[in-house]
Write a protein that holds these residues in place. Structure first.
Motif, short mmCIF file in Angstrom:
data_model
loop_
_atom_site.label_atom_id
_atom_site.label_comp_id
_atom_site.label_asym_id
_atom_site.label_seq_id
_atom_site.Cartn_x
_atom_site.Cartn_y
_atom_site.Cartn_z
N SER A 31 -7.13 3.27 -7.18
CA SER A 31 -7.79 2.85 -5.88
C SER A 31 -9.20 3.72 -5.84
O SER A 31 -10.01 3.01 -5.55
CB SER A 31 -6.98 3.21 -4.76
OG SER A 31 -5.54 2.50 -4.75
N GLN A 85 -5.09 -0.76 -2.83
CA GLN A 85 -4.19 0.38 -2.61
C GLN A 85 -2.63 -0.03 -2.29
O GLN A 85 -2.45 -0.74 -1.39
CB GLN A 85 -4.51 1.35 -1.48
CG GLN A 85 -4.05 2.49 -1.49
CD GLN A 85 -4.61 3.54 -0.44
OE1 GLN A 85 -5.50 3.31 0.05
NE2 GLN A 85 -4.14 4.85 -0.23
N ARG A 86 -1.73 0.36 -3.10
CA ARG A 86 -0.31 0.11 -3.00
C ARG A 86 0.51 1.55 -3.21
O ARG A 86 0.25 2.20 -4.26
CB ARG A 86 0.10 -0.79 -4.17
CG ARG A 86 -0.60 -2.34 -3.69
CD ARG A 86 0.01 -2.77 -2.55
NE ARG A 86 -0.33 -4.21 -2.29
CZ ARG A 86 -1.60 -4.20 -1.63
NH1 ARG A 86 -2.34 -3.48 -1.06
NH2 ARG A 86 -2.06 -5.69 -1.56
N PRO A 87 1.32 1.84 -2.21
CA PRO A 87 1.67 1.01 -1.06
C PRO A 87 0.39 1.12 -0.11
O PRO A 87 -0.50 2.20 -0.03
CB PRO A 87 2.67 1.58 -0.60
CG PRO A 87 2.65 2.97 -0.99
CD PRO A 87 2.21 3.01 -2.51
N ARG A 88 0.21 0.07 0.78
CA ARG A 88 -1.17 0.01 1.76
C ARG A 88 -0.71 1.12 2.69
O ARG A 88 0.56 1.09 3.23
CB ARG A 88 -1.13 -1.24 2.14
CG ARG A 88 -2.04 -1.35 3.11
CD ARG A 88 -2.12 -2.83 4.17
NE ARG A 88 -2.19 -3.92 2.99
CZ ARG A 88 -2.19 -5.13 3.73
NH1 ARG A 88 -2.17 -5.60 4.91
NH2 ARG A 88 -2.44 -6.19 2.68
N ASN A 340 7.45 -1.27 7.08
CA ASN A 340 6.94 -2.62 6.68
C ASN A 340 5.89 -2.75 7.93
O ASN A 340 5.39 -3.77 8.00
CB ASN A 340 7.67 -3.70 6.61
CG ASN A 340 8.65 -3.80 7.53
OD1 ASN A 340 8.79 -2.93 8.49
ND2 ASN A 340 9.22 -5.18 7.81
#
Length: 344
Positions: A31, A85-88, A340
Motif C-alpha cells: 500500500s 489497502q487490505r484489510p481496509r 466488518n
C-alpha cells in the motif's frame, strides 16, 4: 482449617486485545508503494502543463497548477484506503486523523500553537539569517518591499505617494501583512494544505508508525520532499533546476516533517498539521517584507526552507525531545466494533 468462603477473582478489566487496532501492526508495504507511485505520478501530471508551456517559474498559471498538485496526496491516500489497502481500515475517518477530536481541548490548543509557533519559526529564521550575514534587513523604511511594490506598479522606487502608488504608507501595509499571517494560515492556506496533509500525516505517517517514531517521521518527510520534484526542477523554492535542489527539498521536508508529524502523533489528529503547514506557507514571504532594497539573499540559506531555518527547527525539535514530547502519543483506538463495520 478450610475457609467457608471461596475467593472470587475481581472482574477482569478489558484488555487491549479486546479492542481492534485502528492502525496496522506491521507496515503494509504494498500500500505504501502504491501510495508513493500514485501521489508522485499525479503530481507530475498536475505540473505537466507548466513543463509544456515552457515558462518555468514565470508562468502566470504557476500558482493554479501548484494548488492542483497539492491535492494529489489526498487523492492517493483515498485511492489506497478504499481500493488497495487490505484489510481496509475499520474507521477511515480516525485512521486519517479527521475525526474524532479526542480530547478536543488538546487538539484545538495545539492547532493554535501550530499556527503561531510555525509562523514564529519562519520569522526567526529570517532574523537568524540576518545575524549570519545572509540577508540585509530594513526594518524602518522597508525599502526592499517598497521597491517590489514600485516594480509591481511599473513605477520607480519612492513613487508610492504618486497617483499610481499605494494608498497606504508602506509601513502600514507591512504591519497588516504580518498580522494577516495567522489568518492566512487558516483561510485560504488550510484549504490547500489539507490536500497534502491528508496524504502525508493523515495516511502515510501512521501507516509507517510500526517502524518506530523516528523512522516513520523521517521516511514520511523524505517522500514528501521527493514529491515536490516536478516544481523543484523548475526552480521552485531554491532557484535550482537540478537534483541538488531536490535533495535540498528532501532534507528540508524531513526536518520540517518532524515538527508537523509530532503534532499528528501528539494529538492523533491531522488538523494541527494542516494549520502548521498553512502557517509555514503563509509566513514564507516574511523576508520579502523586511529585506533591504537591492539585496538578493540566497534561498538556499535565507529562504523559508533554507539551511538557516533548519537550525531554528532543530532547536525546537531538540526542546521537544528533551522534554519527552515525542514519547507522548495517545492511544489511537476506540471501543470495539464488528470487524466488518466501517466507521467514518
Amino acid at each position: 482449617m478450610n475457609s467457608q468462603y471461596t475467593a472470587v477473582p475481581p472482574p477482569s478489566e478489558p484488555t487491549e486485545s479486546a479492542e481492534p487496532e485502528v492502525f496496522p501492526a506491521r507496515v503494509p508495504w504494498g500500500s505504501v508503494v502504491a501510495f508513493f507511485v500514485i501521489a508522485c505520478g499525479l503530481a507530475w501530471l498536475a505540473a505537466l502543463p507548466l513543463w509544456l508551456r515552457g515558462h518555468g517559474m514565470a508562468d502566470p498559471l504557476l500558482r493554479l497548477f501548484a494548488a492542483i498538485m497539492m491535492y494529489t496526496p489526498a487523492i492517493a491516500a483515498l485511492i489506497v484506503v478504499f481500493f488497495v489497502q487490505r484489510p481496509r481500515p475499520t474507521r477511515i475517518g480516525e485512521y486519517l486523523g479527521l475525526w474524532p477530536l479526542r480530547p478536543a481541548k488538546r487538539t484545538i490548543w495545539l492547532a493554535v500553537i501550530a499556527i503561531f509557533g510555525m509562523s514564529a519559526i519562519i520569522v526567526a529564521g529570517v532574523f537568524l539569517a540576518a545575524a549570519f550575514g545572509q540577508i540585509k534587513l530594513d526594518l524602518i523604511h522597508f525599502s526592499g518591499f517598497r521597491q517590489s511594490i514600485a516594480a509591481a506598479l511599473n513605477a520607480t522606487p519612492g513613487a508610492e505617494h504618486s497617483t499610481g502608488g499605494p494608498a497606504l504608507p508602506v509601513g502600514v501595509i507591512v504591519t497588516v501583512q504580518i498580522i494577516a499571517i495567522p489568518f492566512a494560515a487558516i483561510i485560504p492556506n488550510a484549504l490547500l494544505t489539507i490536500g497534502e496533509e491528508l496524504g502525508w500525516r493523515g495516511w502515510l505517517l501512521p501507516t509507517l508508525r510500526p517502524l518506530g517514531t523516528w523512522p516513520a517521521l523521517l521516511v514520511t518527510g523524505a517522500i514528501w520532499g521527493f514529491w515536490h520534484t516536478p516544481l523543484i526542477l523548475l526552480g521552485y523554492n531554491f532557484g535550482l533546476t537540478n537534483w541538488y535542489g531536490v535533495l535540498l527539498m528532501i532534507a528540508a521536508s524531513m526536518i520540517l516533517g518532524i515538527l508537523i508529524g509530532w503534532l499528528r502523533l501528539r494529538t492523533a489528529s491531522v488538523w494541527p498539521c494542516v494549520f502548521a503547514h498553512g502557517a509555514a506557507n503563509a509566513a514564507g514571504g516574511f523576508a520579502g517584507l523586511v529585506v533591504a532594497a537591492g539585496d538578493h539573499p540566497s534561498p538556499i540559506a535565507a529562504g523559508p526552507l533554507g539551511w538557516i531555518t533548519w537550525i531554528v527547527m532543530a532547536v525546537v525539535i531538540g526542546i521537544l525531545l528533551v522534554t519527552g514530547q515525542f514519547t507522548k502519543q495517545p492511544r489511537l483506538r476506540r471501543r470495539s466494533t464488528p470487524a466488518n463495520v466501517i466507521e467514518f
